[in-house]
Write a protein that holds these residues in place. Structure first.
Motif, PDB file in Angstrom:
ATOM      1  N   SER A  20       4.514   1.110   5.881  1.00  0.00           N
ATOM      2  CA  SER A  20       4.706   2.431   5.268  1.00  0.00           C
ATOM      3  C   SER A  20       3.581   2.748   4.283  1.00  0.00           C
ATOM      4  CB  SER A  20       6.057   2.484   4.546  1.00  0.00           C
ATOM      5  OG  SER A  20       6.141   1.439   3.581  1.00  0.00           O
ATOM      6  N   SER A  21       2.451   2.109   4.446  1.00  0.00           N
ATOM      7  CA  SER A  21       1.336   2.277   3.502  1.00  0.00           C
ATOM      8  C   SER A  21       0.796   3.707   3.529  1.00  0.00           C
ATOM      9  CB  SER A  21       0.224   1.286   3.822  1.00  0.00           C
ATOM     10  OG  SER A  21      -0.293   1.509   5.126  1.00  0.00           O
ATOM     11  N   GLN A  22       0.318   4.151   2.384  1.00  0.00           N
ATOM     12  CA  GLN A  22      -0.272   5.482   2.247  1.00  0.00           C
ATOM     13  C   GLN A  22      -1.542   5.458   1.407  1.00  0.00           C
ATOM     14  OE1 GLN A  22       3.840   6.455   0.708  1.00  0.00           O
ATOM     15  NE2 GLN A  22       3.175   8.496   1.286  1.00  0.00           N
ATOM     16  N   SER A  23      -1.564   4.605   0.404  1.00  0.00           N
ATOM     17  CA  SER A  23      -2.674   4.558  -0.543  1.00  0.00           C
ATOM     18  C   SER A  23      -3.896   3.911   0.115  1.00  0.00           C
ATOM     19  CB  SER A  23      -2.259   3.763  -1.777  1.00  0.00           C
ATOM     20  OG  SER A  23      -2.207   2.381  -1.475  1.00  0.00           O
ATOM     21  N   PRO A  24      -5.020   3.818  -0.598  1.00  0.00           N
ATOM     22  CA  PRO A  24      -6.207   3.172  -0.029  1.00  0.00           C
ATOM     23  C   PRO A  24      -6.096   1.652   0.113  1.00  0.00           C
ATOM     24  CG  PRO A  24      -6.849   4.777  -1.690  1.00  0.00           C
ATOM     25  CD  PRO A  24      -5.369   4.583  -1.828  1.00  0.00           C
ATOM     26  N   ILE A  25      -4.883   1.154   0.191  1.00  0.00           N
ATOM     27  CA  ILE A  25      -4.616  -0.240   0.557  1.00  0.00           C
ATOM     28  C   ILE A  25      -3.963  -0.211   1.930  1.00  0.00           C
ATOM     29  CG2 ILE A  25      -3.328  -2.347   0.021  1.00  0.00           C
ATOM     30  CD1 ILE A  25      -3.351  -1.441  -2.927  1.00  0.00           C
ATOM     31  N   ILE A  26      -4.650  -0.781   2.927  1.00  0.00           N
ATOM     32  CA  ILE A  26      -4.134  -0.747   4.294  1.00  0.00           C
ATOM     33  C   ILE A  26      -3.778  -2.167   4.737  1.00  0.00           C
ATOM     34  CG2 ILE A  26      -4.600  -0.125   6.688  1.00  0.00           C
ATOM     35  CD1 ILE A  26      -6.541   1.972   5.733  1.00  0.00           C
ATOM     36  N   GLU A  47       0.406   2.106 -13.117  1.00  0.00           N
ATOM     37  CA  GLU A  47      -0.492   2.895 -12.268  1.00  0.00           C
ATOM     38  C   GLU A  47      -1.773   2.124 -11.918  1.00  0.00           C
ATOM     39  OE1 GLU A  47      -0.581   6.609 -11.481  1.00  0.00           O
ATOM     40  OE2 GLU A  47       0.444   7.512 -13.192  1.00  0.00           O
ATOM     41  N   ALA A  48      -1.675   0.809 -11.834  1.00  0.00           N
ATOM     42  CA  ALA A  48      -2.863  -0.011 -11.568  1.00  0.00           C
ATOM     43  C   ALA A  48      -3.622   0.456 -10.334  1.00  0.00           C
ATOM     44  CB  ALA A  48      -2.452  -1.479 -11.405  1.00  0.00           C
ATOM     45  N   HIS A  49      -2.888   0.824  -9.265  1.00  0.00           N
ATOM     46  CA  HIS A  49      -3.530   1.156  -7.987  1.00  0.00           C
ATOM     47  C   HIS A  49      -3.535   2.648  -7.697  1.00  0.00           C
ATOM     48  CE1 HIS A  49      -4.157  -3.008  -6.672  1.00  0.00           C
ATOM     49  NE2 HIS A  49      -3.027  -3.264  -7.312  1.00  0.00           N
ATOM     50  N   THR A  50      -3.429   3.472  -8.749  1.00  0.00           N
ATOM     51  CA  THR A  50      -3.576   4.923  -8.595  1.00  0.00           C
ATOM     52  C   THR A  50      -4.416   5.545  -9.711  1.00  0.00           C
ATOM     53  OG1 THR A  50      -1.423   5.167  -9.697  1.00  0.00           O
ATOM     54  CG2 THR A  50      -1.435   5.307  -7.284  1.00  0.00           C
ATOM     55  N   GLY A  65       0.788  -1.227   0.000  1.00  0.00           N
ATOM     56  CA  GLY A  65       0.000   0.000   0.000  1.00  0.00           C
ATOM     57  C   GLY A  65       0.817   1.272   0.000  1.00  0.00           C
ATOM     58  N   ASP A  66       2.142   1.182  -0.197  1.00  0.00           N
ATOM     59  CA  ASP A  66       2.947   2.394  -0.194  1.00  0.00           C
ATOM     60  C   ASP A  66       3.115   2.942  -1.606  1.00  0.00           C
ATOM     61  OD1 ASP A  66       4.526   0.290  -0.957  1.00  0.00           O
ATOM     62  OD2 ASP A  66       6.166   0.708   0.421  1.00  0.00           O
ATOM     63  N   LEU A  67       3.365   4.242  -1.667  1.00  0.00           N
ATOM     64  CA  LEU A  67       3.543   4.939  -2.932  1.00  0.00           C
ATOM     65  C   LEU A  67       5.021   4.982  -3.294  1.00  0.00           C
ATOM     66  CD1 LEU A  67       1.124   7.888  -2.162  1.00  0.00           C
ATOM     67  CD2 LEU A  67       0.707   6.099  -3.851  1.00  0.00           C
ATOM     68  N   ALA A  68       5.309   4.899  -4.580  1.00  0.00           N
ATOM     69  CA  ALA A  68       6.699   4.953  -5.042  1.00  0.00           C
ATOM     70  C   ALA A  68       7.196   6.392  -5.066  1.00  0.00           C
ATOM     71  CB  ALA A  68       6.803   4.347  -6.436  1.00  0.00           C
ATOM     72  N   PRO A  69       8.490   6.598  -4.837  1.00  0.00           N
ATOM     73  CA  PRO A  69       9.075   7.945  -4.949  1.00  0.00           C
ATOM     74  C   PRO A  69       9.311   8.295  -6.416  1.00  0.00           C
ATOM     75  CG  PRO A  69      10.784   6.388  -4.344  1.00  0.00           C
ATOM     76  CD  PRO A  69       9.495   5.603  -4.404  1.00  0.00           C
TER      77      PRO A  69
END
Length: 431
Positions: free
Chosen positions: A347-353, A237-240, A214-218
């Protein structure tokens, strides 16, 4: 052949191979017996299925002999809940009446219709690249593109948490490849420095958000490495896609780096509640992909109804920004509650927890008891992830209600206390 009943099938299969068992019929018999016993004990959720399709709350069936159980679902990637939108369903029905149920052949053999071209044009305008090529699935988009793009003297460097579709494509290319540590800019920089002069081209393959953690790439920092090294960047970008960026154009759009990214791909089965995938890139790459990506050349086009669903979803996202706002608000709300209670979300940030539970047996019991309480998700553990990184994954939707989130968090907290997930000396108090 003995094994722990909790051993996952893929781990059990590796165990069989390590003991010299290679006959496919023998392996199949062992796996069938092992899986049957696991299902009988309710250890794994992968045999469960919904009674009437995906939704945030629906009846789930464990087996033919057990009554369906009403559950809140946390394992579906329909981030915006548009698979149940009546306007989109009506558009799908209309498209099926006009275009029929299937295309019957590949794009290059006459399977494309005006509807497919409308999807490509809409995606091109939205993402902001010169051209878009539409594939039948997201998986085969990655597999076909990454098998086709690298040349004889090229190298592919991919993030170690990359999705199987990316890795399969890289391996199918038959070209040289290495991985870099997950989201580790320093490791990527070192590898680019080491290999840059040894290959004609280097492809760096990453995801904008990773489905397991669930974390975002830099991404911005990765593109800035282009100032030091020559490479092409490929972003999945499957999950964004659909809920980051202007009108859902994606995380690259949100960060303002679309021009710096050479290949932007996404699936259409998640936020846009359909099936299919696409690659957005410079026009010069399109003929190469059409003729070298076998998953495009030899695979039938996605059905017209699914193409209509994509167009309908993109229209809803553009016209109803509150959909995306609701998703991010749900993410913030659930994440704050879980963090306050002391859960490890990595370190998750996206709507995947992901809720991390290191002990495998506790993880399996935890997930089974969640289901008994009417909460359905899936447990993820070794060898899919590291031994110390077992987790239950919760995928947020704009359609989840605060009440559903509260019920889920409350159940998680109660079971965490029961199974001693928290340190008993410091675990927080419910407020």
């Amino acid at each position: 052949m003995k094994s722990e009943i909790s051993t996952p099938l893929i781990g059990y299969m590796k165990q069989l191979e390590s003991e010299g068992i290679t006959d496919i019929e023998t392996i199949a018999e062992h796996l069938y017996d092992h899986h049957t016993r696991q299902i009988g004990l309710g250890l794994y959720s992968n045999g469960r299925y919904t009674q009437s399709g995906s939704d945030v709350q629906t009846n789930v069936i464990s087996d033919a002999n057990t009554p369906a159980k009403e559950c809140i679902l946390w394992c579906i990637n329909h981030y915006l809940g548009l698979n149940r939108n009546q306007k989109i369903i009506d558009k799908v029905c209309q498209a099926v009446q006009e275009y029929g149920t299937g295309c019957g052949t590949s794009a290059l053999s006459g399977g494309m219709s005006k509807l497919h071209k409308q999807v490509e044009q809409k995606l091109k305008d939205l993402v902001g690249k010169e051209s878009v090529l539409l594939f039948p699935t997201g998986y085969t988009t990655n597999m076909g593109c990454l098998a086709a793009l690298p040349g004889k003297n090229d190298l592919v460097i991919f993030d170690r948490e990359s999705h199987a579709s990316l890795i399969d494509g890289v391996k199918l290319s038959g070209k040289k490849w290495i991985s870099f540590k997950h989201n580790d800019l320093e490791d990527l920089d070192k590898k680019l420095e080491k290999y840059n002069k040894k290959y004609e081209n280097i492809f760096v393959v990453v995801e904008s958000a990773y489905s397991m953690s669930g974390d975002l790439a830099p991404l911005k920092e990765i593109t800035e490495l282009k100032q030091k090294h020559k490479f092409l960047i490929y972003v999945d970008e499957a999950h964004t896609f659909g809920f980051y960026g202007k009108n859902g154009a994606g995380y690259c759009n949100e960060l303002g780096i679309t021009e710096q990214v050479d290949f932007i791909v996404a699936t259409l089965s998640k936020a846009t509640a359909s099936i299919g995938g696409f690659v957005a890139t410079k026009a010069k790459y399109i003929p190469l992909l059409q003729w070298r990506a076998n998953t495009y050349t030899f695979q039938a086009c996605l059905p017209p109804g699914d193409a209509a669903a994509v167009l309908g979803c993109l229209e809803e996202i553009e016209n109803n920004p509150q959909l995306v706002e609701s998703l991010h608000e749900n993410n913030r709300y659930m994440r704050e509650k879980l963090t306050h209670l002391g859960f490890d979300l990595g370190s998750s940030q996206s709507p995947i927890i992901p809720v991390f539970i290191e002990d495998k047996d506790k993880l399996l019991s935890f997930n089974r008891e969640l289901f008994e309480r009417g909460i359905f998700s899936v447990s993820i553990f070794y060898p899919v992830v590291k031994l110390s990184e077992g987790r239950i994954r919760f995928i947020l939707s704009a359609s989840h209600t605060k009440e559903q989130i509260d019920k889920t968090v409350d159940a998680l907290y109660q079971l965490a206390i029961k199974h001693e997930i928290f340190d008993s000396a410091i675990y927080p108090v419910w407020q």
